[in-house]
Design a protein around this motif. Structure first.
Motif, mmCIF file in Angstrom:
data_model
loop_
_atom_site.group_PDB
_atom_site.id
_atom_site.type_symbol
_atom_site.label_atom_id
_atom_site.label_comp_id
_atom_site.label_asym_id
_atom_site.label_seq_id
_atom_site.Cartn_x
_atom_site.Cartn_y
_atom_site.Cartn_z
ATOM 1 N N LYS A 286 0.859 -1.267 0.072
ATOM 2 C CA LYS A 286 -0.060 0.040 0.040
ATOM 3 C C LYS A 286 0.877 1.296 0.102
ATOM 4 N N LEU A 287 2.054 1.287 0.035
ATOM 5 C CA LEU A 287 3.057 2.518 0.075
ATOM 6 C C LEU A 287 3.962 2.736 -1.186
ATOM 7 N N ILE A 288 3.687 1.411 -1.761
ATOM 8 C CA ILE A 288 4.633 1.914 -3.185
ATOM 9 C C ILE A 288 3.457 2.379 -4.389
ATOM 10 N N ALA B 256 6.690 8.142 7.593
ATOM 11 C CA ALA B 256 7.181 8.795 6.591
ATOM 12 C C ALA B 256 6.815 8.572 5.188
ATOM 13 N N ALA B 257 6.626 7.074 5.177
ATOM 14 C CA ALA B 257 6.032 6.446 3.617
ATOM 15 C C ALA B 257 4.707 6.948 3.459
ATOM 16 N N VAL B 258 3.860 6.771 4.634
ATOM 17 C CA VAL B 258 2.428 6.962 4.577
ATOM 18 C C VAL B 258 2.186 8.464 4.370
ATOM 19 N N VAL B 259 2.963 9.085 4.960
ATOM 20 C CA VAL B 259 2.821 10.569 4.899
ATOM 21 C C VAL B 259 3.121 11.150 3.530
ATOM 22 N N MET B 260 4.042 10.488 2.766
ATOM 23 C CA MET B 260 4.422 10.930 1.320
ATOM 24 C C MET B 260 3.370 10.447 0.597
ATOM 25 N N ARG B 261 2.890 9.172 0.626
ATOM 26 C CA ARG B 261 1.678 8.703 -0.072
ATOM 27 C C ARG B 261 0.701 9.950 -0.135
ATOM 28 N N VAL B 277 12.783 13.882 5.548
ATOM 29 C CA VAL B 277 13.505 12.912 5.900
ATOM 30 C C VAL B 277 12.954 11.763 7.122
ATOM 31 N N GLY B 278 13.250 10.773 7.028
ATOM 32 C CA GLY B 278 12.781 9.880 7.904
ATOM 33 C C GLY B 278 13.654 9.301 8.916
ATOM 34 N N PHE B 279 13.293 8.381 9.591
ATOM 35 C CA PHE B 279 14.087 7.684 10.575
ATOM 36 C C PHE B 279 14.149 6.276 10.566
ATOM 37 N N ASN B 280 15.218 5.581 10.644
ATOM 38 C CA ASN B 280 15.342 4.043 11.070
ATOM 39 C C ASN B 280 16.098 3.124 9.929
ATOM 40 N N ASN B 281 16.024 3.838 8.670
ATOM 41 C CA ASN B 281 16.544 3.033 7.361
ATOM 42 C C ASN B 281 15.885 1.662 7.465
ATOM 43 N N ASP B 282 14.531 1.712 7.401
ATOM 44 C CA ASP B 282 13.771 0.509 6.947
ATOM 45 C C ASP B 282 13.690 0.196 5.633
ATOM 46 N N ALA B 283 13.453 -1.044 5.124
ATOM 47 C CA ALA B 283 13.498 -1.547 3.772
ATOM 48 C C ALA B 283 12.684 -0.794 2.964
ATOM 49 N N ILE B 284 11.470 -0.470 3.371
ATOM 50 C CA ILE B 284 10.593 0.537 2.563
ATOM 51 C C ILE B 284 11.271 1.723 1.925
ATOM 52 N N GLY B 285 11.922 2.400 2.637
ATOM 53 C CA GLY B 285 12.715 3.584 2.261
ATOM 54 C C GLY B 285 13.279 3.534 0.896
ATOM 55 N N LYS B 286 13.626 2.510 0.293
ATOM 56 C CA LYS B 286 14.346 2.328 -1.015
ATOM 57 C C LYS B 286 13.149 1.696 -1.741
ATOM 58 N N LEU B 287 12.106 1.557 -1.516
ATOM 59 C CA LEU B 287 11.165 0.802 -2.432
ATOM 60 C C LEU B 287 10.071 1.987 -2.676
ATOM 61 N N ILE B 288 9.953 3.120 -1.978
ATOM 62 C CA ILE B 288 8.887 4.251 -2.406
ATOM 63 C C ILE B 288 9.611 5.300 -3.329
ATOM 64 N N PRO B 290 9.718 9.308 -4.158
ATOM 65 C CA PRO B 290 11.073 9.190 -4.407
ATOM 66 C C PRO B 290 11.768 8.314 -3.018
ATOM 67 N N GLN B 291 13.018 7.809 -3.317
ATOM 68 C CA GLN B 291 13.475 6.940 -2.088
ATOM 69 C C GLN B 291 13.822 7.888 -0.974
ATOM 70 N N LEU B 292 13.767 7.538 0.179
ATOM 71 C CA LEU B 292 13.707 8.113 1.288
ATOM 72 C C LEU B 292 15.010 8.135 2.080
#
Lengths: 343, 343
Positions: A286-288, B256-261, B277-288, B290-292
């Motif tokens: 739901k995020l991509i 951050a990903a949800v906010v960006m969406r 700018v987000g926080f944690n470096n989760d995997a989603i950061g590279k999938l959304i 623009p990349q986070l």
DNA sequence: TTGAAAGCGCTAACAT
DNA sequence: ATGTTAGCGCTTTCAA
């Protein structure tokens, strides 16, 4: 401050001038003990800060009240949901959990099995690793009559209780959905066909093609592991195909997300050029962008059911005998990544 | 097939015509036992299928060889990385893990603490829940001298060993980076300021603004939980602000990903209109997209360090006494979501 | 309704 | 280098 000596039932017995046996019975709410005595015991327990020594109890009772769980990885939504389901049921029933993960290696899986066997878990819930080729490492459990329940990735040799979804049906639905959206060349990105989940999805894919009179082209089948690197490589293969596929059925949401990113970077429009369906219903879907059409794999339900069956078995309840297959429902969730036509 | 009787050291002793004590020593590789005898013992163990009874051993030794881990949730990259780190170290040292999660509730956290206390874990590693207001539920551990290590979300009252990153520094770097990219109105979306991690990041945010001569406007501070619904609500607040912020420092990648969406759906361009700018470096950061841009929070290291310190303490090694704060390094990872200027 | 006593399997202090 | 023995704390059978 620190009071290092542990309080035992003997301390309580002495304080109340009763026998340890009575204390033990009182603590277990034994019917033969009077209300009055029980109350006194409870009070003394609170006051002295008594805590049960589980080792003494287990040594006596020959039960560990512990269930082993073996999974391939911890880093997926699906697995953590399953664990949550297992935990809910086992906690209610008073069992502890020991969780072990194999990092997708049969060797580690066998080591974990050995460890859990030596820890004498009362039962085991497991999903097989990527490269597990036989179940010999589970033999000790069988020989000691330790009950085993497999879920997700299982060996359906008819000898074990397994909790699964109908992967073939899901593969069929995912593929049919793509066909209905007008796709004519659908590629399938999946993992080791030795694992039931992947081979069944593949079967569903082929059956759907057949039923819709589309040819199966084995050049459109990509088998790889579930890592980011492998996903990028798979996407590159897709890009290199000519003619390119116009639909993708991918066996894992994370892989699907990486593939989509790679395709988009190469200028491919999704779903217009290529429609995509994933599998699992992970949060990333739901995020991509576009949001991912996927199969909802109800992890929590699976975990609860697996745990419930195991525990019923341990309690001597439950009619489930040796062979048993439990199929949990699962459905297609349609989002934008597959909607070539709109709706 | 099934041989239900358990083999004990007495069985082995009888078979070899030696004493149980010798068997016990042989199994522990005691130096006083001859090589020959040890070898015989090992062989008999294999042949008879002996397995250690940990309950008898623990009952005797008054140790459980088990470490409790308390976390708020299992469903984040960060937490599973920490667990992986803890597991690596504890497994090597021969300890088991009992993992409990509080679902962000102090009540559940207290119940878990009680449970682990009764299970007599030898030590405890914990991160506090969202709404934990005091540490009374950890008092029993202290009174029995069970060592405690906190990580991530901690109470820095100077009484506990804690493993953390420098959250203030990270907040400062994230905010400064946005300022360098030309942002003038930077909002901060975070969670309960009662928790050290969030209050420290907030402090870093304010300090960065101050050092760059930007005013702090408390209307630009949004405090909420870490759920998807809360993230959507926060995004809506951002959209309603006038003038709108041109930068966001968000305390969690998923949020951050949800906010960006949500922002993108409303037509906001990222990073052009609003840098994130987000926080944690989760995997989603590279999938959304623009990349986070985010702060790398090295979970595995944190877990390893926490576990290592606990175990050293249990072994009587390690100089770490009562009070102790360990700060692990962490850095900003710049990706496209914050690059207003390019690089 | 309660008590006495044995024993679960192991380890370690004390012998030899 | 190995054996004897007591005891960790609990449950449960048998007895009262």
């Amino acid at each position: 401050m620190a009071n290092d000596k542990e309080v035992t039932i003997y301390d309580i017995a002495k304080k109340l001038n009763i026998s340890p046996a009575t204390v033990s019975r009182g603590l277990q709410d034994h019917p033969a003990i009077s209300k009055k005595t029980k109350k006194k015991i409870i009070e003394a327990v609170d006051k002295l800060g008594y805590r049960t020594n589980h080792f003494a109890r287990n040594l006596r009772q020959q039960e560990t009240k512990t269930i082993g769980v073996m999974v391939h990885e911890l880093n997926s939504n699906f697995i953590t949901s399953v664990l949550a389901g297992i935990e809910k049921v086992t906690t209610e029933a008073g069992y502890d959990l020991i969780i072990a993960h194999s990092s997708e290696s049969m060797k580690k899986e066998a080591a974990n099995a050995k460890n859990l066997f030596h820890k004498r878990v009362d039962g085991l819930i497991a999903s097989l690793s990527f490269d597990t080729t036989n179940l010999d490492h589970f033999a000790p459990f069988k020989s000691k009559n330790v009950p085993l329940v497999f879920f997700d990735r299982v060996e359906q040799d008819g000898h074990n209780t397994v909790v699964i979804i109908d992967n073939a049906k899901c593969g069929y639905e995912a593929t049919s959905h793509l066909i209905e959206q007008g796709c004519k060349r659908i590629a399938h990105i999946t993992s080791s066909l030795q694992r039931n989940v992947y081979s069944q999805r593949f079967k569903g894919y082929k059956d759907a093609l057949f039923d819709h009179e589309l040819p199966f082209d084995k050049k459109l089948l990509i088998v790889a592991d579930l890592s980011e690197a492998a996903a990028v490589a798979s996407a590159d293969k897709i890009l290199a195909m000519k003619p390119r596929p116009d639909g993708l059925f991918i066996t894992n949401d994370f892989v699907a997300a990486v593939v989509m990113r790679t395709l988009k970077e190469a200028g491919v429009k999704i779903p217009k050029d290529i429609a995509v369906v994933g599998f699992n219903n992970d949060a990333i879907g739901k995020l991509i962008e576009p949001q991912l059409t996927t199969i909802n794999y109800p992890g929590k339900d699976i975990g609860e059911i697996a745990a419930r069956h195991l525990i019923n078995h341990l309690k001597g309840l439950g009619t489930l005998q040796q062979t048993n297959t439990i199929i949990v429902r699962s459905d297609l969730i349609v989002r934008k990544s597959s909607l070539k036509k709109g709706r």
